[in-house]
Design an enzyme around this catalytic site. Structure first.
Site, PDB file in Angstrom:
ATOM      1  N   TYR A  48     -42.543  76.633 -65.197  1.00 53.51           N
ATOM      2  CA  TYR A  48     -42.497  75.966 -63.898  1.00 53.51           C
ATOM      3  C   TYR A  48     -43.842  76.192 -63.209  1.00 53.51           C
ATOM      4  CZ  TYR A  48     -39.996  73.751 -60.048  1.00 53.51           C
ATOM      5  OH  TYR A  48     -39.595  72.874 -59.086  1.00 53.51           O
ATOM      6  N   LYS A 103     -19.957  61.010 -78.945  1.00 53.07           N
ATOM      7  CA  LYS A 103     -21.090  60.310 -79.558  1.00 53.07           C
ATOM      8  C   LYS A 103     -22.332  61.196 -79.523  1.00 53.07           C
ATOM      9  CE  LYS A 103     -22.418  56.439 -81.466  1.00 53.07           C
ATOM     10  NZ  LYS A 103     -21.945  55.113 -81.149  1.00 53.07           N
TER      11      LYS A 103
END
Length: 770
Positions: A48, A103
């Site tokens: 970060y 999926k």
């Protein structure tokens, strides 16, 4: 009548199991996990602020660098609005979420692709297009899912024009690709020219139209295609055609014909394509089709006609369905993970017709390729030879990704849509092998083998609740013919207490250790074996009465069972002694050993010898590794063996290091066809870079090892149990007993129901292979 009252016991059990599967141990089926360490302040400053600013600025200057610095190049959005979900219809986006998560699981497990499932509460096609197009900076590709026709055609077309990433409506194109492969191979078998055939389609939804478009691309002439929808044959004199109300997809296949019904138009047809509903194609209709008809009956879960009915009407027909319990299953999982894998890896901006046709041809060609040892072992007992019952590869054929993804990437480059063309396809194909081994589907080929020829499996701890629950699944899945050793009254009481449906004497055989008519034959057999080992007739009687493991071993020896499982109660060594004494060593084996598998998130590791030999010598280690390598092939995987040590390629001359070095050398002599190296550190076994730094261009092992041979039982057992808890989520296979004359596996008291089921399937696969 309530919904529950109308359900069969099997449906109720499936419903309850599915709910529990989705509910625990964690909610849902997918999660997001960091791929970089975040263990200290420096890691945080890189992940970060302030470090993250540098790749941000790089991407601002060159957007293509997003594929290098972020996960976007491996991220697909599975997007739906829930208007056409499986066979459930318009159930809405929230109710569709379990399907989209599922999926995502398939993308990850088969091709290593990350997925965001995105369920949108929007039915307006134009608004959907705006929402999805706005996601382009986030996603590397879009898989449209369960959006009803005809809106799905419009949405996909618009998104393809607007977005510079692959957009793929799997409901259309996945089915189209697999059915196209089946068509090519079927026509080859019956000797018909694709340009001359008459094709009749039942259904005009997304899947049917996509199938027809692909088949036209393969060479079927549009004027020879006749389509039947819910109103009958689509013809030029129909009211909606005359009024100009046919949507564009149907207009393409509108014919000038006098045929009005499916029965009319199917006469003399060479090919039937069904993407409609159950039972619409009758045996009488099939009888009117042309010589050697090809029938693609793809309605799910019930096809347009059952294969046995079609075959009875026309023994010369070739048939494929969407069902897994018949040959030639048209299953989208054969293609969509691998199309996206190839498209993402080459930076394709879209999925072109050429890429889809390349996929069709690779799938069609795969069934005609020579079967690898791994695939043959994975589907032992099944004839995988190109023919009427083998038009399409098996869903768990590990070669699919190795063939389809490179072909798709190559076609993308030739189509001019690859931003990062792959220059060395052979190297790329080699790199894809990592996905074969990290599927987490490692047990699937074993299950397929077990289902092909269920064998008799004797369970020594037949009264154990875990065994009873496992046997329920075994019966439901058709994996084995169980034989439970235990007291009938106790077994029945525990079945009722657990709410199970299995029935003694119907679903499984019971052997009562306290009252079985074969008791005399059993103790006499045991006495004949052990009479010169200090066992008297009275001792033999007592031993058989007291040990269910001994009873199972005698059943296997006498041919009354094909395999056995034991070990849920008691010490491993006690059970092993009975197996040694009664079943004995296989003719080619010199020693017994034990192997465990740990199914990790990113790989499957096999570890030996975890339970049998305390401090095996070099010859024994090599022999155990040879037997373990043969067992790894049963999982459809090519074994890659590493002999582990504290020493790294001769860095230590201590006795244990010399022993592992000698074992590796001996293994290379007795199994020259198996990749191996050693002695080496554990990290080197999983990293070719480390091995290359130590031995540039000299290592006899490529990629990652998947079979780890440890120097002694302590090292192997500790490694297995630590990995099981820290990385395997407790999902393991084994212990697998190596070297016994018949399939006999000794589990441990910590075995779960899932492990018992896995080992049942493996025991049956072992029996099938004998």
């Amino acid at each position: 009548m309530s919904e529950e009252a109308s359900m069969s016991p099997a449906e109720l059990a499936l419903r309850d199991a599915a709910r529990e599967y989705h509910r625990s141990p964690s909610r849902g089926k997918i999660s997001i996990a960091p791929t970089k360490p975040l263990s200290n302040q420096r890691d945080l400053s890189l992940a970060y602020s302030p470090g993250v600013a540098y790749p941000c600025l790089d991407i601002e200057r060159d957007p293509n660098l997003a594929a290098e610095f972020t996960s976007r190049g491996n991220l697909v959005g599975v997007v739906t609005n829930g208007t056409a979900v499986l066979g459930l219809g318009d159930i809405g986006p929230l109710a569709a979420k379990p399907v989209m998560e599922g999926k995502g699981c398939l993308f990850k497990k088969f091709a290593g692709i990350d997925v965001f499932d995105i369920e949108l509460a929007e039915k307006d096609p134009d608004k959907l297009i705006e929402i999805i197009a706005a996601l382009e900076p986030t996603l590397g590709g879009v898989n449209l899912e369960d959006i009803k026709a005809p809106e799905c055609f419009y949405i996909e077309k618009a998104l393809k024009e607007r977005m510079k990433i692959p957009v793929f409506h799997d409901d259309q194109h996945g089915t189209a690709i697999i059915s196209g492969s089946a068509l090519l191979n079927g026509l080859e078998l019956v000797g018909k020219d694709i340009g001359q055939i008459k094709l009749v389609a039942s259904g005009a939804g997304a899947a049917a139209i996509a199938c027809l478009d692909v088949m036209v691309g393969l060479g079927v002439r549009r004027e020879n295609i006749f389509v039947v929808d819910s109103k009958g044959v689509i013809h030029s004199e129909r009211a909606d055609a005359l009024a100009g109300k046919l949507d564009e997809s149907k207009r393409r296949y509108c014919q000038n014909t006098s045929a009005r019904t499916l029965a009319d138009v199917v006469k003399a047809a060479d090919v039937f394509l069904g993407c409609s509903t159950a039972g619409v194609l009758t045996p009488e209709m099939v009888k009117t089709m042309a010589d050697k008809p090809i029938i693609l009956a793809l309605a799910n879960p019930e096809p347009e006609i059952r294969p046995e009915l079609a075959k009875a009407a026309r023994p010369d027909c070739i048939i494929a369905t969407g069902r897994s319990d018949y040959p030639n299953q048209v299953n989208n999982v054969l293609c969509f993970p691998y199309i996206f894998r190839g498209a993402l890896d080459c930076g394709a901006t879209r999925i072109t017709e050429e890429m889809k046709l390349a996929c069709v041809r690779e799938i069609a060609a795969l069934v005609k390729a020579e079967i690898s040892d791994e695939v043959a072992a994975a589907y032992a007992g099944q004839e995988l030879k190109f023919g009427p019952d083998y038009l399409i590869p098996k869903p768990f054929d590990s070669r699919l990704i190795l063939r389809i993804a490179p072909a798709v990437a190559k076609a993308a480059e030739e189509s001019g849509v690859a931003l990062r063309p792959i220059t060395d396809l052979d190297a790329y194909r080699q790199s894809l092998s990592r996905f074969v081994y990290q599927t987490g589907m490692v047990m699937r080929p074993v299950f397929a083998t077990a289902k092909s020829k269920p064998a008799r499996v004797a369970y020594a701890q037949g009264e154990d609740e875990r065994v009873l629950r496992a046997v329920q699944v075994v019966i439901d899945e058709g994996l084995a013919k169980p034989i439970l050793v235990g007291r009938p009254a106790v077994i029945q009481m525990r079945i009722e207490r657990e709410g199970l449906r299995i029935r003694p004497g119907v679903d499984f055989e019971v052997v009562d250790p306290e009252d079985d008519p074969r008791f005399r034959a059993y103790w006499e057999e045991y006495y004949r074996l052990m009479g010169r080992e200090g066992i008297t007739p009275d001792m033999a009687k007592v031993a058989v009465r007291r040990s269910n493991t001994l009873i199972c071993a005698l059943m296997v020896r006498r041919g009354e069972a094909d395999a056995m499982l034991t070990g849920l109660v008691g010490r491993y060594d006690q059970h092993l002694e009975h197996v040694r004494n009664v079943i004995g060593l296989a003719p080619e084996a010199k020693v017994m050993g034990a192997m465990n598998a740990v199914l990790l998130d990113n790989r499957t590791l096999f570890i030996t010898d975890t339970f049998v030999n305390e401090e095996p010598d070099a010859e024994s280690l090599a022999e155990i590794a040879r037997m373990a390598a043969e067992e790894v092939r049963r999982f459809g995987l090519p074994p890659k063996v590493a002999f582990l040590s504290h020493s790294m390629f001769g860095s230590s001359n201590r006795p244990s290091a010399r022993r592992m070095r000698t074992a590796a050398d001996r293994f290379k002599q007795i199994a020259p066809d198996v990749e191996c190296d050693g002695e080496m550190h554990g990290d080197a076994a999983l990293s070719q870079d480390i091995r290359d730094r130590m031995l540039p261009e000299q290592s006899t092992l490529t990629g990652e090892a998947n079979l780890l041979v440890l120097p002694n039982i302590d090292a192997a057992n500790i490694l297995f149990n630590v990995l099981k808890m820290t990385g395997g989520h407790g999902v393991t296979v084994g212990p697998v007993l190596l070297g016994a004359a018949k399939p006999a596996h000794i589990l441990t008291p910590s075995a779960t129901v899932r492990r018992i089921i896995n080992m049942t399937a493996l025991a049956v696969a072992d029996a099938v292979a004998e």
